[in-house]
Motif scaffolding. Structure first.
Motif, short mmCIF file in Angstrom:
data_model
loop_
_atom_site.label_atom_id
_atom_site.label_comp_id
_atom_site.label_asym_id
_atom_site.label_seq_id
_atom_site.Cartn_x
_atom_site.Cartn_y
_atom_site.Cartn_z
N THR A 1 67.71 50.65 33.19
CA THR A 1 66.31 50.90 33.51
C THR A 1 65.48 49.67 33.19
N LEU A 2 64.32 49.60 33.83
CA LEU A 2 63.31 48.60 33.51
C LEU A 2 62.01 49.35 33.26
N SER A 3 61.40 49.10 32.10
CA SER A 3 60.22 49.84 31.68
C SER A 3 59.02 48.91 31.52
N ARG A 4 57.93 49.29 32.14
CA ARG A 4 56.68 48.56 31.96
C ARG A 4 56.20 48.65 30.52
N THR A 5 56.32 49.83 29.93
CA THR A 5 55.86 50.01 28.55
C THR A 5 56.58 49.07 27.60
N ARG A 6 57.87 48.86 27.86
CA ARG A 6 58.66 47.99 26.99
C ARG A 6 58.65 46.53 27.46
N HIS A 7 57.82 46.22 28.46
CA HIS A 7 57.68 44.85 28.98
C HIS A 7 59.02 44.29 29.45
N GLU A 8 59.82 45.11 30.12
CA GLU A 8 61.13 44.68 30.60
C GLU A 8 61.05 44.14 32.02
N HIS A 9 61.69 43.02 32.24
CA HIS A 9 61.65 42.36 33.54
C HIS A 9 63.03 41.99 34.09
N ALA A 10 64.07 42.08 33.27
CA ALA A 10 65.39 41.60 33.70
C ALA A 10 66.48 42.56 33.25
N LEU A 11 67.58 42.56 34.02
CA LEU A 11 68.70 43.44 33.74
C LEU A 11 69.98 42.81 34.31
N ARG A 12 71.07 42.91 33.58
CA ARG A 12 72.35 42.38 34.06
C ARG A 12 72.98 43.40 35.01
N LEU A 13 73.44 42.92 36.16
CA LEU A 13 74.04 43.76 37.19
C LEU A 13 75.55 43.55 37.24
N PRO A 14 76.32 44.63 37.51
CA PRO A 14 77.75 44.48 37.74
C PRO A 14 78.02 44.07 39.18
N ALA A 15 79.27 43.83 39.50
CA ALA A 15 79.65 43.52 40.86
C ALA A 15 79.35 44.69 41.78
N GLY A 16 79.04 44.39 43.02
CA GLY A 16 78.75 45.45 43.98
C GLY A 16 78.14 44.90 45.24
N GLY A 17 77.81 45.83 46.15
CA GLY A 17 77.30 45.41 47.43
C GLY A 17 75.88 45.87 47.74
N ARG A 18 75.41 46.92 47.05
CA ARG A 18 74.09 47.47 47.40
C ARG A 18 73.30 47.74 46.12
N LEU A 19 72.10 47.21 46.08
CA LEU A 19 71.21 47.35 44.92
C LEU A 19 70.09 48.31 45.28
N SER A 20 69.85 49.29 44.41
CA SER A 20 68.76 50.26 44.60
C SER A 20 67.95 50.38 43.32
N LEU A 21 66.65 50.50 43.47
CA LEU A 21 65.75 50.75 42.34
C LEU A 21 64.87 51.94 42.70
N LEU A 22 64.95 52.99 41.88
CA LEU A 22 64.05 54.13 42.01
C LEU A 22 62.90 53.90 41.04
N VAL A 23 61.68 53.80 41.58
CA VAL A 23 60.51 53.46 40.76
C VAL A 23 59.60 54.67 40.67
N GLU A 24 59.20 54.98 39.43
CA GLU A 24 58.25 56.06 39.20
C GLU A 24 56.90 55.50 38.80
N GLU A 25 55.87 55.96 39.48
CA GLU A 25 54.48 55.74 39.05
C GLU A 25 54.20 56.79 38.00
N GLN A 26 53.98 56.36 36.74
CA GLN A 26 53.91 57.30 35.62
C GLN A 26 52.50 57.74 35.26
N GLY A 27 51.53 57.24 35.96
CA GLY A 27 50.13 57.56 35.66
C GLY A 27 49.29 56.32 35.86
N ARG A 28 48.19 56.47 36.57
CA ARG A 28 47.36 55.30 36.88
C ARG A 28 46.35 55.06 35.76
#
Length: 566
Positions: free
Chosen positions: A410-437
Protein backbone atom coordinates in the motif's frame (compact mmCIF):
# COMPACT_ATOMS: atom_id res chain seq x y z
CA UNK A 1 -46.18 38.11 13.20
CA UNK A 2 -43.19 38.57 15.47
CA UNK A 3 -40.06 40.65 15.15
CA UNK A 4 -36.44 39.89 15.97
CA UNK A 5 -33.82 42.62 16.02
CA UNK A 6 -30.47 43.66 17.45
CA UNK A 7 -30.70 46.20 20.27
CA UNK A 8 -28.09 48.25 22.05
CA UNK A 9 -27.19 45.39 24.43
CA UNK A 10 -29.61 42.55 23.68
CA UNK A 11 -31.41 40.67 20.98
CA UNK A 12 -34.97 41.98 20.88
CA UNK A 13 -37.89 39.59 20.40
CA UNK A 14 -41.04 41.65 19.78
CA UNK A 15 -39.14 44.60 21.26
CA UNK A 16 -38.21 42.83 24.52
CA UNK A 17 -34.71 41.61 25.53
CA UNK A 18 -34.19 37.99 24.56
CA UNK A 19 -31.33 35.58 25.11
CA UNK A 20 -30.67 32.98 22.41
CA UNK A 21 -29.86 29.57 23.93
CA UNK A 22 -29.25 27.42 20.92
CA UNK A 23 -27.74 24.09 19.95
CA UNK A 24 -26.24 22.87 16.68
CA UNK A 25 -28.06 20.00 14.98
CA UNK A 26 -27.17 19.28 11.35
CA UNK A 27 -30.17 17.82 9.55
CA UNK A 28 -27.89 16.16 6.99
CA UNK A 29 -26.06 14.21 9.73
CA UNK A 30 -29.22 12.76 11.26
CA UNK A 31 -31.67 10.35 9.64
CA UNK A 32 -34.86 12.33 8.90
CA UNK A 33 -36.86 9.74 10.84
CA UNK A 34 -34.99 10.93 13.95
CA UNK A 35 -35.24 14.69 13.42
CA UNK A 36 -38.30 15.23 15.63
CA UNK A 37 -36.81 13.17 18.47
CA UNK A 38 -33.54 15.11 18.51
CA UNK A 39 -35.29 18.49 18.31
CA UNK A 40 -37.64 17.62 21.17
CA UNK A 41 -34.70 16.58 23.36
CA UNK A 42 -33.04 19.93 22.61
CA UNK A 43 -36.08 21.71 24.03
CA UNK A 44 -36.03 19.43 27.08
CA UNK A 45 -32.43 20.49 27.79
CA UNK A 46 -33.65 24.09 27.93
CA UNK A 47 -32.70 25.28 24.45
CA UNK A 48 -34.98 27.75 22.69
CA UNK A 49 -33.27 27.62 19.28
CA UNK A 50 -31.78 25.08 16.85
CA UNK A 51 -28.90 26.03 14.55
CA UNK A 52 -27.95 24.20 11.38
CA UNK A 53 -25.47 24.52 8.57
CA UNK A 54 -26.60 23.86 5.01
CA UNK A 55 -24.32 21.53 3.02
CA UNK A 56 -24.28 22.67 -0.62
CA UNK A 57 -22.60 19.49 -1.86
CA UNK A 58 -25.26 17.32 -0.23
CA UNK A 59 -28.04 19.17 -2.03
CA UNK A 60 -26.25 19.49 -5.39
CA UNK A 61 -23.59 16.77 -5.84
CA UNK A 62 -23.99 17.12 -9.61
CA UNK A 63 -24.24 20.58 -11.12
CA UNK A 64 -27.82 21.53 -11.79
CA UNK A 65 -29.28 18.49 -10.00
CA UNK A 66 -30.66 20.07 -6.83
CA UNK A 67 -32.32 17.83 -4.25
CA UNK A 68 -34.49 18.53 -1.22
CA UNK A 69 -35.76 14.97 -0.85
CA UNK A 70 -35.54 12.60 2.11
CA UNK A 71 -32.77 13.68 4.49
CA UNK A 72 -32.24 16.96 2.61
CA UNK A 73 -35.64 18.51 3.21
CA UNK A 74 -34.43 21.61 5.01
CA UNK A 75 -37.92 23.12 4.95
CA UNK A 76 -39.39 20.15 6.78
CA UNK A 77 -36.56 20.26 9.31
CA UNK A 78 -37.20 23.94 10.06
CA UNK A 79 -40.93 23.23 10.31
CA UNK A 80 -40.26 20.50 12.88
CA UNK A 81 -38.18 22.98 14.89
CA UNK A 82 -41.10 25.42 14.75
CA UNK A 83 -43.56 22.70 15.75
CA UNK A 84 -41.52 22.22 18.94
CA UNK A 85 -41.93 25.95 19.66
CA UNK A 86 -38.29 26.74 18.93
CA UNK A 87 -36.50 29.33 16.82
CA UNK A 88 -33.93 28.49 14.13
CA UNK A 89 -30.58 29.87 12.96
CA UNK A 90 -29.46 29.01 9.44
CA UNK A 91 -25.82 29.03 8.33
CA UNK A 92 -25.71 28.37 4.57
CA UNK A 93 -22.03 29.10 4.01
CA UNK A 94 -21.50 28.54 1.11
CA UNK A 95 -18.41 27.23 2.94
CA UNK A 96 -19.25 25.49 6.22
CA UNK A 97 -16.09 23.60 7.31
CA UNK A 98 -17.90 21.35 9.86
CA UNK A 99 -15.50 18.43 9.32
CA UNK A 100 -17.70 17.80 6.28
CA UNK A 101 -16.54 16.65 2.85
CA UNK A 102 -14.85 19.58 1.01
CA UNK A 103 -16.19 22.03 3.60
CA UNK A 104 -19.60 21.76 1.93
CA UNK A 105 -18.45 22.95 -1.49
CA UNK A 106 -19.39 20.68 -4.43
CA UNK A 107 -16.51 18.97 -6.20
CA UNK A 108 -17.89 20.00 -9.59
CA UNK A 109 -17.46 23.60 -8.44
CA UNK A 110 -14.02 23.32 -6.88
CA UNK A 111 -12.77 21.39 -9.96
CA UNK A 112 -13.55 24.35 -12.24
CA UNK A 113 -10.24 25.30 -13.90
CA UNK A 114 -8.82 28.53 -12.52
CA UNK A 115 -11.61 29.09 -10.00
CA UNK A 116 -10.74 31.18 -6.93
CA UNK A 117 -12.71 29.99 -3.92
CA UNK A 118 -14.17 32.18 -1.19
CA UNK A 119 -13.26 35.47 -2.81
CA UNK A 120 -14.26 37.76 -5.65
CA UNK A 121 -14.33 35.51 -8.70
CA UNK A 122 -16.96 35.55 -11.44
CA UNK A 123 -17.36 31.79 -11.84
CA UNK A 124 -17.47 31.14 -8.09
CA UNK A 125 -19.88 33.97 -7.37
CA UNK A 126 -22.27 33.03 -10.16
CA UNK A 127 -22.54 29.49 -8.82
CA UNK A 128 -22.92 30.52 -5.19
CA UNK A 129 -25.65 33.03 -6.05
CA UNK A 130 -27.67 30.26 -7.68
CA UNK A 131 -27.09 28.10 -4.62
CA UNK A 132 -27.95 30.78 -2.07
CA UNK A 133 -31.14 31.74 -3.89
CA UNK A 134 -32.26 28.11 -3.71
CA UNK A 135 -31.57 27.99 0.03
CA UNK A 136 -33.20 31.34 0.69
CA UNK A 137 -36.25 30.21 -1.27
CA UNK A 138 -36.70 27.73 1.58
CA UNK A 139 -35.63 30.04 4.42
CA UNK A 140 -37.23 33.37 3.49
CA UNK A 141 -40.90 32.35 3.96
CA UNK A 142 -39.95 30.77 7.30
CA UNK A 143 -38.50 33.95 8.81
CA UNK A 144 -39.97 35.14 12.08
CA UNK A 145 -41.35 38.34 10.55
CA UNK A 146 -43.33 36.21 8.09
CA UNK A 147 -44.86 33.97 10.70
CA UNK A 148 -41.99 31.46 10.79
CA UNK A 149 -39.19 30.75 13.24
CA UNK A 150 -35.88 31.71 11.57
CA UNK A 151 -34.30 34.53 13.57
CA UNK A 152 -30.71 34.77 12.27
CA UNK A 153 -28.82 33.96 9.06
CA UNK A 154 -25.04 33.77 8.93
CA UNK A 155 -22.84 35.16 6.16
CA UNK A 156 -19.91 32.87 5.19
CA UNK A 157 -18.18 30.98 8.03
CA UNK A 158 -15.11 31.90 10.06
CA UNK A 159 -13.99 33.92 7.07
CA UNK A 160 -11.39 35.90 8.98
CA UNK A 161 -9.29 32.76 9.35
CA UNK A 162 -9.18 32.41 5.56
CA UNK A 163 -9.36 35.77 3.80
CA UNK A 164 -10.27 39.43 3.97
CA UNK A 165 -12.04 40.12 0.66
CA UNK A 166 -14.65 42.66 1.73
CA UNK A 167 -16.11 42.88 -1.79
CA UNK A 168 -16.81 39.16 -1.64
CA UNK A 169 -18.59 39.48 1.70
CA UNK A 170 -20.56 42.45 0.39
CA UNK A 171 -21.72 40.38 -2.57
CA UNK A 172 -22.94 37.65 -0.22
CA UNK A 173 -24.90 40.26 1.72
CA UNK A 174 -26.37 41.67 -1.50
CA UNK A 175 -27.56 38.25 -2.67
CA UNK A 176 -28.93 37.45 0.78
CA UNK A 177 -30.95 40.65 1.10
CA UNK A 178 -32.05 40.54 -2.53
CA UNK A 179 -33.37 37.01 -1.99
CA UNK A 180 -35.71 38.26 0.72
CA UNK A 181 -33.77 37.63 3.93
CA UNK A 182 -34.79 40.36 6.37
CA UNK A 183 -33.68 38.94 9.74
CA UNK A 184 -30.36 40.10 11.24
CA UNK A 185 -27.23 38.80 9.53
CA UNK A 186 -24.24 37.53 11.52
CA UNK A 187 -20.66 36.45 11.03
CA UNK A 188 -18.56 34.18 13.24
CA UNK A 189 -14.83 34.15 13.90
CA UNK A 190 -12.50 33.11 16.65
CA UNK A 191 -12.12 36.15 18.93
CA UNK A 192 -8.72 37.20 17.71
CA UNK A 193 -8.19 40.76 16.54
CA UNK A 194 -7.03 39.98 13.02
CA UNK A 195 -9.77 37.42 12.37
CA UNK A 196 -12.56 39.66 13.66
CA UNK A 197 -11.29 42.56 11.58
CA UNK A 198 -10.97 40.50 8.41
CA UNK A 199 -14.10 38.37 8.62
CA UNK A 200 -17.00 40.81 8.74
CA UNK A 201 -18.51 44.04 7.44
CA UNK A 202 -20.33 47.00 8.99
CA UNK A 203 -23.96 46.02 9.40
CA UNK A 204 -23.18 42.37 10.12
CA UNK A 205 -23.34 41.28 13.74
CA UNK A 206 -20.08 39.80 15.01
CA UNK A 207 -20.19 36.59 17.02
CA UNK A 208 -17.40 34.41 18.39
CA UNK A 209 -16.40 30.74 18.30
CA UNK A 210 -14.67 29.34 21.37
CA UNK A 211 -15.09 26.83 24.20
CA UNK A 212 -13.31 28.38 27.17
CA UNK A 213 -12.15 31.63 28.81
CA UNK A 214 -15.48 33.29 28.11
CA UNK A 215 -14.76 36.62 29.84
CA UNK A 216 -11.55 37.14 27.89
CA UNK A 217 -13.07 36.14 24.54
CA UNK A 218 -16.18 38.25 25.06
CA UNK A 219 -14.01 41.26 25.95
CA UNK A 220 -12.19 40.91 22.63
CA UNK A 221 -15.51 40.65 20.83
CA UNK A 222 -16.81 43.74 22.62
CA UNK A 223 -13.71 45.72 21.66
CA UNK A 224 -14.61 45.13 18.01
CA UNK A 225 -18.34 45.72 18.51
CA UNK A 226 -19.14 48.32 21.20
CA UNK A 227 -22.90 47.75 21.07
CA UNK A 228 -25.27 44.89 20.50
CA UNK A 229 -25.67 41.50 22.17
CA UNK A 230 -22.65 39.33 22.87
CA UNK A 231 -22.90 35.83 21.41
CA UNK A 232 -20.75 32.75 21.18
CA UNK A 233 -22.29 31.10 18.16
CA UNK A 234 -19.98 28.09 18.37
CA UNK A 235 -19.50 27.09 21.99
CA UNK A 236 -17.25 24.05 21.55
CA UNK A 237 -18.40 21.44 24.04
CA UNK A 238 -16.45 18.51 22.57
CA UNK A 239 -14.34 17.67 19.55
CA UNK A 240 -14.23 15.47 16.47
CA UNK A 241 -12.22 12.30 15.84
CA UNK A 242 -9.97 11.23 12.98
CA UNK A 243 -8.87 7.80 11.84
CA UNK A 244 -5.72 6.71 13.62
CA UNK A 245 -6.29 9.02 16.58
CA UNK A 246 -8.10 8.73 19.90
CA UNK A 247 -11.72 9.39 20.81
CA UNK A 248 -12.00 12.96 22.06
CA UNK A 249 -14.06 13.82 25.12
CA UNK A 250 -14.32 16.77 27.46
CA UNK A 251 -15.18 16.60 31.14
CA UNK A 252 -18.90 17.32 31.60
CA UNK A 253 -18.45 19.36 34.77
CA UNK A 254 -15.71 21.47 33.22
CA UNK A 255 -17.75 22.11 30.08
CA UNK A 256 -20.75 23.05 32.23
CA UNK A 257 -18.64 25.58 34.18
CA UNK A 258 -17.51 27.16 30.92
CA UNK A 259 -21.14 27.40 29.78
CA UNK A 260 -22.08 28.92 33.14
CA UNK A 261 -19.35 31.55 32.78
CA UNK A 262 -20.65 32.43 29.33
CA UNK A 263 -24.27 32.75 30.38
CA UNK A 264 -23.33 34.61 33.59
CA UNK A 265 -21.74 37.26 31.38
CA UNK A 266 -25.13 37.85 29.78
CA UNK A 267 -24.15 36.34 26.42
CA UNK A 268 -26.25 34.30 24.05
CA UNK A 269 -24.95 30.93 22.97
CA UNK A 270 -25.10 28.26 20.31
CA UNK A 271 -23.73 24.96 21.64
CA UNK A 272 -21.59 23.21 19.02
CA UNK A 273 -22.65 20.44 18.97
CA UNK A 274 -25.91 19.69 20.80
CA UNK A 275 -26.09 16.46 18.80
CA UNK A 276 -23.31 15.63 16.37
CA UNK A 277 -24.81 12.69 14.52
CA UNK A 278 -22.99 10.70 11.85
CA UNK A 279 -21.03 11.22 8.64
CA UNK A 280 -23.19 8.69 6.85
CA UNK A 281 -22.07 7.37 3.50
CA UNK A 282 -18.77 8.92 2.45
CA UNK A 283 -19.44 12.47 3.63
CA UNK A 284 -16.60 12.80 6.15
CA UNK A 285 -14.08 15.58 5.69
CA UNK A 286 -10.38 15.63 6.51
CA UNK A 287 -7.73 17.94 7.90
CA UNK A 288 -4.21 18.42 6.56
CA UNK A 289 -1.85 20.64 8.53
CA UNK A 290 1.23 18.80 7.39
CA UNK A 291 -0.34 15.37 7.89
CA UNK A 292 -3.51 14.20 6.19
CA UNK A 293 -6.09 13.03 8.76
CA UNK A 294 -9.50 11.88 7.50
CA UNK A 295 -12.45 12.28 9.88
CA UNK A 296 -14.22 9.23 11.27
CA UNK A 297 -17.74 8.13 10.32
CA UNK A 298 -19.01 8.95 13.81
CA UNK A 299 -19.52 12.63 14.54
CA UNK A 300 -20.56 11.96 18.14
CA UNK A 301 -18.51 15.01 19.23
CA UNK A 302 -18.98 14.07 22.90
CA UNK A 303 -22.14 16.17 22.68
CA UNK A 304 -25.04 16.35 25.17
CA UNK A 305 -26.90 13.88 22.95
CA UNK A 306 -24.68 11.03 21.82
CA UNK A 307 -24.56 9.62 18.30
CA UNK A 308 -27.67 7.51 18.92
CA UNK A 309 -29.60 10.41 20.44
CA UNK A 310 -29.28 9.33 24.07
CA UNK A 311 -28.78 12.00 26.76
CA UNK A 312 -25.32 11.99 28.32
CA UNK A 313 -23.89 13.28 31.58
CA UNK A 314 -23.17 16.50 29.70
CA UNK A 315 -26.86 16.85 28.78
CA UNK A 316 -27.89 16.91 32.44
CA UNK A 317 -24.97 19.13 33.48
CA UNK A 318 -25.84 21.70 30.79
CA UNK A 319 -29.52 21.52 31.69
CA UNK A 320 -28.75 22.43 35.29
CA UNK A 321 -26.71 25.43 34.15
CA UNK A 322 -29.35 26.65 31.71
CA UNK A 323 -32.01 26.39 34.44
CA UNK A 324 -30.18 29.19 36.31
CA UNK A 325 -30.83 31.61 33.45
CA UNK A 326 -33.97 30.48 31.63
CA UNK A 327 -37.06 28.31 32.11
CA UNK A 328 -36.39 24.60 31.59
CA UNK A 329 -39.17 22.03 31.05
CA UNK A 330 -39.86 19.72 33.97
CA UNK A 331 -39.76 16.69 31.68
CA UNK A 332 -36.45 15.00 30.95
CA UNK A 333 -35.75 12.45 28.22
CA UNK A 334 -35.47 8.82 29.15
CA UNK A 335 -32.00 7.37 29.53
CA UNK A 336 -30.72 5.28 26.66
CA UNK A 337 -31.19 1.54 26.84
CA UNK A 338 -28.95 -1.24 25.53
CA UNK A 339 -29.52 -2.07 21.87
CA UNK A 340 -30.14 -5.64 20.67
CA UNK A 341 -27.21 -8.06 20.69
CA UNK A 342 -26.99 -10.79 18.05
CA UNK A 343 -24.78 -12.17 15.31
CA UNK A 344 -25.39 -12.61 11.60
CA UNK A 345 -23.76 -15.19 9.35
CA UNK A 346 -22.19 -13.62 6.28
CA UNK A 347 -21.42 -15.28 2.97
CA UNK A 348 -19.56 -14.09 -0.10
CA UNK A 349 -21.94 -12.19 -2.34
CA UNK A 350 -21.86 -13.47 -5.93
CA UNK A 351 -21.49 -10.88 -8.64
CA UNK A 352 -21.84 -10.81 -12.38
CA UNK A 353 -18.65 -10.52 -14.40
CA UNK A 354 -17.25 -7.03 -14.12
CA UNK A 355 -17.83 -4.74 -17.06
CA UNK A 356 -15.37 -1.90 -16.45
CA UNK A 357 -15.31 1.14 -18.67
CA UNK A 358 -11.69 2.30 -18.53
CA UNK A 359 -10.63 5.68 -19.84
CA UNK A 360 -7.19 6.19 -21.32
CA UNK A 361 -4.87 8.34 -19.23
CA UNK A 362 -3.72 8.89 -15.66
CA UNK A 363 -6.87 10.73 -14.63
CA UNK A 364 -8.15 12.13 -11.34
CA UNK A 365 -11.60 11.86 -9.82
CA UNK A 366 -12.19 15.39 -11.08
CA UNK A 367 -11.09 14.56 -14.64
CA UNK A 368 -13.71 11.81 -14.73
CA UNK A 369 -16.40 13.66 -12.78
CA UNK A 370 -16.44 10.61 -10.51
CA UNK A 371 -18.39 11.24 -7.31
CA UNK A 372 -17.48 7.89 -5.77
CA UNK A 373 -14.50 7.03 -3.58
CA UNK A 374 -12.56 4.48 -5.65
CA UNK A 375 -10.54 4.55 -8.88
CA UNK A 376 -8.42 1.80 -10.39
CA UNK A 377 -5.33 2.59 -12.43
CA UNK A 378 -3.78 -0.03 -14.76
CA UNK A 379 -0.62 -0.07 -16.88
CA UNK A 380 1.50 -2.72 -18.56
CA UNK A 381 4.96 -3.19 -17.12
CA UNK A 382 7.96 -3.40 -19.48
CA UNK A 383 8.45 -6.74 -21.24
CA UNK A 384 10.46 -9.07 -19.05
CA UNK A 385 10.06 -6.87 -15.96
CA UNK A 386 11.98 -8.65 -13.19
CA UNK A 387 11.05 -6.32 -10.35
CA UNK A 388 11.85 -2.74 -9.42
CA UNK A 389 10.65 0.38 -7.62
CA UNK A 390 7.34 2.16 -8.09
CA UNK A 391 7.42 5.90 -7.37
CA UNK A 392 4.32 8.13 -7.22
CA UNK A 393 4.28 11.92 -6.98
CA UNK A 394 1.41 11.80 -4.48
CA UNK A 395 -1.38 9.42 -3.58
CA UNK A 396 -4.66 11.00 -2.57
CA UNK A 397 -5.39 9.24 -0.40
CA UNK A 398 -4.51 5.55 -0.17
CA UNK A 399 -3.51 3.03 -2.83
CA UNK A 400 -3.47 -0.76 -2.81
CA UNK A 401 -0.83 -1.89 -5.30
CA UNK A 402 -1.15 -5.18 -7.23
CA UNK A 403 1.03 -6.93 -9.79
CA UNK A 404 -0.74 -9.47 -11.98
CA UNK A 405 -3.74 -9.35 -9.65
CA UNK A 406 -1.78 -10.04 -6.46
CA UNK A 407 -1.61 -7.35 -3.76
CA UNK A 408 1.98 -6.37 -3.03
CA UNK A 409 1.60 -3.37 -0.72
CA UNK A 410 0.00 0.00 0.00
CA UNK A 411 0.88 3.66 -0.34
CA UNK A 412 -0.61 6.02 2.25
CA UNK A 413 -0.89 9.77 2.07
CA UNK A 414 -1.15 9.95 5.86
CA UNK A 415 2.17 8.15 6.19
CA UNK A 416 3.75 10.29 3.42
CA UNK A 417 4.54 7.18 1.34
CA UNK A 418 5.60 7.62 -2.27
CA UNK A 419 7.54 4.48 -3.24
CA UNK A 420 7.14 0.70 -3.14
CA UNK A 421 9.24 -2.23 -4.35
CA UNK A 422 7.50 -4.32 -7.02
CA UNK A 423 8.02 -8.01 -7.84
CA UNK A 424 8.35 -9.38 -11.35
CA UNK A 425 5.21 -9.29 -13.44
CA UNK A 426 3.42 -7.92 -16.44
CA UNK A 427 0.52 -5.77 -15.22
CA UNK A 428 0.52 -3.08 -12.54
CA UNK A 429 -2.73 -1.96 -10.87
CA UNK A 430 -3.39 0.61 -8.16
CA UNK A 431 -6.76 0.86 -6.43
CA UNK A 432 -7.00 4.37 -4.98
CA UNK A 433 -9.45 5.43 -2.29
CA UNK A 434 -10.47 9.03 -1.71
CA UNK A 435 -10.72 8.93 2.10
CA UNK A 436 -12.33 12.30 2.71
CA UNK A 437 -11.85 15.75 1.23
CA UNK A 438 -10.03 18.40 3.24
CA UNK A 439 -12.58 20.77 4.76
CA UNK A 440 -10.30 23.59 5.89
CA UNK A 441 -7.86 26.19 4.57
CA UNK A 442 -6.14 26.20 1.18
CA UNK A 443 -6.48 22.49 0.36
CA UNK A 444 -10.18 22.88 -0.33
CA UNK A 445 -11.03 21.39 -3.70
CA UNK A 446 -7.72 19.64 -4.29
CA UNK A 447 -7.64 16.93 -6.94
CA UNK A 448 -7.97 13.30 -5.81
CA UNK A 449 -6.41 10.15 -7.21
CA UNK A 450 -2.88 9.47 -8.41
CA UNK A 451 -1.08 12.78 -8.76
CA UNK A 452 1.79 12.20 -11.17
CA UNK A 453 4.34 11.57 -12.23
CA UNK A 454 4.23 7.79 -11.73
CA UNK A 455 7.47 6.00 -12.57
CA UNK A 456 8.91 2.51 -12.45
CA UNK A 457 12.67 2.32 -11.97
CA UNK A 458 12.90 6.03 -12.71
CA UNK A 459 11.06 5.82 -16.04
CA UNK A 460 7.69 7.56 -16.13
CA UNK A 461 4.82 5.30 -17.21
CA UNK A 462 2.84 7.08 -19.91
CA UNK A 463 0.17 4.57 -20.86
CA UNK A 464 -2.57 4.23 -18.24
CA UNK A 465 -6.19 3.16 -18.08
CA UNK A 466 -8.35 4.67 -15.31
CA UNK A 467 -11.58 2.98 -14.22
CA UNK A 468 -14.20 4.28 -11.77
CA UNK A 469 -15.16 1.61 -9.23
CA UNK A 470 -18.72 1.96 -7.93
CA UNK A 471 -19.82 0.72 -4.52
CA UNK A 472 -23.25 0.05 -5.99
CA UNK A 473 -21.62 -2.56 -8.23
CA UNK A 474 -19.20 -3.81 -5.59
CA UNK A 475 -20.05 -7.50 -5.98
CA UNK A 476 -19.06 -7.31 -9.65
CA UNK A 477 -15.79 -5.47 -9.06
CA UNK A 478 -12.69 -7.68 -8.88
CA UNK A 479 -10.98 -5.13 -6.61
CA UNK A 480 -13.55 -5.52 -3.85
CA UNK A 481 -14.62 -8.36 -1.56
CA UNK A 482 -18.29 -8.42 -0.66
CA UNK A 483 -20.19 -10.48 1.89
CA UNK A 484 -23.83 -10.27 2.87
CA UNK A 485 -26.34 -11.68 5.32
CA UNK A 486 -29.85 -11.29 6.66
CA UNK A 487 -31.33 -10.77 10.12
CA UNK A 488 -34.81 -10.44 11.57
CA UNK A 489 -36.12 -7.83 13.99
CA UNK A 490 -39.41 -7.72 15.86
CA UNK A 491 -39.57 -3.96 15.29
CA UNK A 492 -37.28 -1.23 13.93
CA UNK A 493 -34.38 -0.58 16.30
CA UNK A 494 -31.15 1.35 16.63
CA UNK A 495 -28.19 -1.00 16.32
CA UNK A 496 -24.45 -0.87 16.84
CA UNK A 497 -22.38 -2.96 14.43
CA UNK A 498 -19.04 -4.10 15.85
CA UNK A 499 -16.32 -3.94 13.18
CA UNK A 500 -13.51 -5.20 15.43
CA UNK A 501 -11.23 -7.53 13.48
CA UNK A 502 -12.33 -6.24 10.10
CA UNK A 503 -9.95 -4.34 7.83
CA UNK A 504 -11.17 -1.33 5.89
CA UNK A 505 -14.37 -0.85 3.98
CA UNK A 506 -18.02 0.13 3.92
CA UNK A 507 -21.28 -1.28 5.29
CA UNK A 508 -24.85 -1.06 4.05
CA UNK A 509 -27.99 -2.03 5.95
CA UNK A 510 -30.65 -2.45 3.34
CA UNK A 511 -29.72 0.12 0.71
CA UNK A 512 -28.52 2.68 3.29
CA UNK A 513 -24.76 3.25 3.31
CA UNK A 514 -23.80 3.57 6.97
CA UNK A 515 -20.28 4.75 6.21
CA UNK A 516 -16.67 3.65 6.46
CA UNK A 517 -15.00 1.35 8.97
CA UNK A 518 -11.26 0.94 9.47
CA UNK A 519 -9.12 -1.13 11.81
CA UNK A 520 -6.97 2.01 12.21
CA UNK A 521 -9.56 3.13 14.80
CA UNK A 522 -10.44 4.72 17.10
CA UNK A 523 -14.04 3.98 16.09
CA UNK A 524 -15.04 0.33 16.54
CA UNK A 525 -18.79 0.43 15.94
CA UNK A 526 -21.03 1.80 13.22
CA UNK A 527 -24.35 3.32 14.26
CA UNK A 528 -27.47 1.99 12.53
CA UNK A 529 -30.45 4.38 12.94
CA UNK A 530 -33.74 2.67 13.72
CA UNK A 531 -35.52 4.14 10.65
CA UNK A 532 -33.03 2.27 8.44
CA UNK A 533 -34.29 -1.04 9.81
CA UNK A 534 -37.69 -2.71 9.57
CA UNK A 535 -39.78 -5.30 11.35
CA UNK A 536 -39.02 -8.65 9.77
CA UNK A 537 -36.18 -9.40 7.39
CA UNK A 538 -33.23 -6.99 7.03
CA UNK A 539 -30.05 -7.25 4.99
CA UNK A 540 -26.45 -6.30 5.69
CA UNK A 541 -23.70 -5.93 3.09
CA UNK A 542 -20.00 -5.56 3.90
CA UNK A 543 -17.57 -4.24 1.27
CA UNK A 544 -14.03 -5.06 2.38
CA UNK A 545 -10.86 -3.58 0.86
CA UNK A 546 -8.03 -5.19 2.83
CA UNK A 547 -8.68 -8.23 5.03
CA UNK A 548 -10.26 -11.61 4.25
CA UNK A 549 -14.01 -11.38 4.08
CA UNK A 550 -15.72 -11.39 7.48
CA UNK A 551 -17.94 -14.42 8.02
CA UNK A 552 -19.90 -12.98 10.94
CA UNK A 553 -21.41 -9.59 11.72
CA UNK A 554 -21.83 -8.89 15.42
CA UNK A 555 -24.28 -6.33 16.76
CA UNK A 556 -23.52 -5.08 20.28
CA UNK A 557 -25.33 -3.25 23.07
CA UNK A 558 -23.56 0.10 22.94
CA UNK A 559 -21.22 2.24 20.88
CA UNK A 560 -17.47 1.77 21.12
CA UNK A 561 -15.73 4.86 19.78
CA UNK A 562 -12.24 4.02 21.00
CA UNK A 563 -9.73 4.90 23.71
CA UNK A 564 -10.31 8.31 25.22
CA UNK A 565 -8.38 11.52 24.70
CA UNK A 566 -9.59 14.04 27.26
Amino acid sequence: MSTFAIGDRDFLLDGRPHRVISGALHYFRVHPGDWADRIRKARLMGLNTIETYVAWNAHEPVEGQWSESDGLDLGRFLDLVAAEGMHAIVRPGPYICAEWHNGGLPTWLTATPGIRLRRTDAAYQAALETYLRRVYGIVAPRQIDRGGNVILVQIENEYGAYGSDKDYLAELVRVTRDAGITVPLTTVDQPEDDMLAAGSLPGLHLTGSFGSRAQERLATLRAHQPTGPLMCSEFWDGWFDWWGGQHHTTDAATAARELDDLLAAGASVNIYMFHGGTNFGTTNGANDKGRYLPITTSYDYDAPLDEAGDPTEKFHAFREVIAKYAPVPSETPAAGSPRPEFTVDLAAAPGAPATPSPVDGLLTFEDLGHAGTLLRYDTDLPDGFAGGVLEVGEVRDQAWVSVDGIRVGTLSRTRHEHALRLPAGGRLSLLVEEQGRVNYDDRLGEAKGLIGPVAVDGVERAQWRTTPVLLAEAAAAPELMVSAGTFDLESPSDLFLDTTGWGKGYVLVGDFLLGRYWSNGPQRTLYVPAPVTRAGRNTITVIELEQPLPVTARFVRAAELGPLHE
